[in-house]
Write an enzyme that holds these catalytic residues in place. Sequence first.
Site, mmCIF file in Angstrom:
data_model
loop_
_atom_site.group_PDB
_atom_site.id
_atom_site.type_symbol
_atom_site.label_atom_id
_atom_site.label_comp_id
_atom_site.label_asym_id
_atom_site.label_seq_id
_atom_site.Cartn_x
_atom_site.Cartn_y
_atom_site.Cartn_z
ATOM 1 N N SER A 74 0.849 -1.182 0.000
ATOM 2 C CA SER A 74 0.000 0.000 0.000
ATOM 3 C C SER A 74 0.887 1.235 0.000
ATOM 4 O O SER A 74 1.992 1.227 0.559
ATOM 5 C CB SER A 74 -0.899 0.004 1.240
ATOM 6 O OG SER A 74 -1.469 1.276 1.461
ATOM 7 N N ARG B 31 -24.312 -6.904 -45.853
ATOM 8 C CA ARG B 31 -23.159 -6.402 -45.099
ATOM 9 C C ARG B 31 -23.609 -5.194 -44.288
ATOM 10 O O ARG B 31 -24.438 -4.413 -44.724
ATOM 11 C CB ARG B 31 -21.995 -6.052 -46.042
ATOM 12 C CG ARG B 31 -21.356 -7.293 -46.673
ATOM 13 C CD ARG B 31 -20.317 -6.944 -47.722
ATOM 14 N NE ARG B 31 -19.229 -6.192 -47.142
ATOM 15 C CZ ARG B 31 -18.490 -5.323 -47.825
ATOM 16 N NH1 ARG B 31 -18.753 -5.078 -49.098
ATOM 17 N NH2 ARG B 31 -17.492 -4.689 -47.239
#
Length: 452
Positions: A278, A317
Amino acid sequence: MSRLYASLFYQKDVTDIFSDRSLLKYLMTTEIALAKAQALVGVIPQAAAQGIEQVCTTQGLEKLNENALATAGGLAGNIAIPFVKQLTALVKASDEDASRYVHWGATSQDVLDTACILQCRDALVIIQAQLEQAYDTALAQAKVYRHQIMMGRTWLQQALPITFGHKLARWASVFRRDLNRIEAMRARVLTAQLGGAVGSLASLNDQGTAVVAAFEAQLNLTEPLCTWHGERDRIVEIASVLGLVVGNLGKMARDWSLLMQTEVGEVFEPMGEGRGGSSTMPHKRNPVAAASVLAAANRVPVLISSLYQSMVQEHERSLGGWHAEWLSLPEIFQLCSGALERTLDVLQGMQVNPENMQRNLECTNGLVMAEAVMMRLAPTLGRLNAHHLVESACKKAVDEQRHLKDVIAELDDIRHQFTGEQISDMFRPESYIGNIQDQIDAVLNEAGRQPG
């Protein structure tokens, strides 16, 4: 992905496969295969195919102008259009006749889809190898810890005893299923794409079917029965299976991160210089691998959702749906491989604390063995009577802050029918783990491992 975060979430080899440079390499591979396939069928001259292959395999990649491609791709709507222009120019500089046949009869989506499938195939090889390693490691650890009693938990509360080996065997079984899923989908999804403008290959006249067969053979992909420009289930299936892998890894990471909690302290991620600390609290040992895996498990479902939404496409498409895959699929692959890398690291180097497992088994003063005691008393007292008796004893043990075994041993209905040794045996966690060992054996046997 930022380079600063890549080491936290991704895996280098898979990230390389989906890099810009690799995409261009896969596009060139696709164009080579297209030219060679058409030459084999007689659609284009053999010399033209050789000229195209020569340029693509000798410094062709280095001669592409990536900055120009990036700019032109935004104007053209996809990267294949400016790529084909640049490739054609490169081939023309070497062989003008061959340049006439670059990208012959194909459309942009053909080469982009096929290049994507080639990327997926190569990335799946890496992910399968990672899964195999994770599977082997989980199996080995299941054998090591098959008799290590620990607390089983439901709804985040202590429930009944299990063994740590049983938890690991369940994880191993998950890895086996994930491997089976990938293998089962391979032939179905690793499929070439070649259809031309609307999927008819009309520009190839009556040679379309033969060219498609030769094309997929060149790339060692599955031959599609028909064009799949607008049907995106193959892409979504790949992503969905990877999503299952990441979800399974997320479950494991959730487990080991909870086991790392200060008050539990039963399993820990490997230690290392600068790992899990930490910025303010020197005492912290954070589950950093779990954080990465859980972040992936949080992110991947959202990405998969975008692919499912993109399946609803227009006609032959699509406008936009196909394009969304380019952002989501590479990240899903990278997050999956990264999560596997970190999970394997934990499986190989995890630190197990049997003392804390034993401590946590005893922290309720025997209450977690209440069901075991009830079931041992039931044949003699009847199940309902045994339930009421043990329930009352549990309340007394809690009120008086005593061990349940001592309260049970004082009851007339018990001490007249059971010896002290029998009562003590009721409170042995290892006597109430059911068929856990059979389950571990089954997982080991499936893998061809000798139970140990």
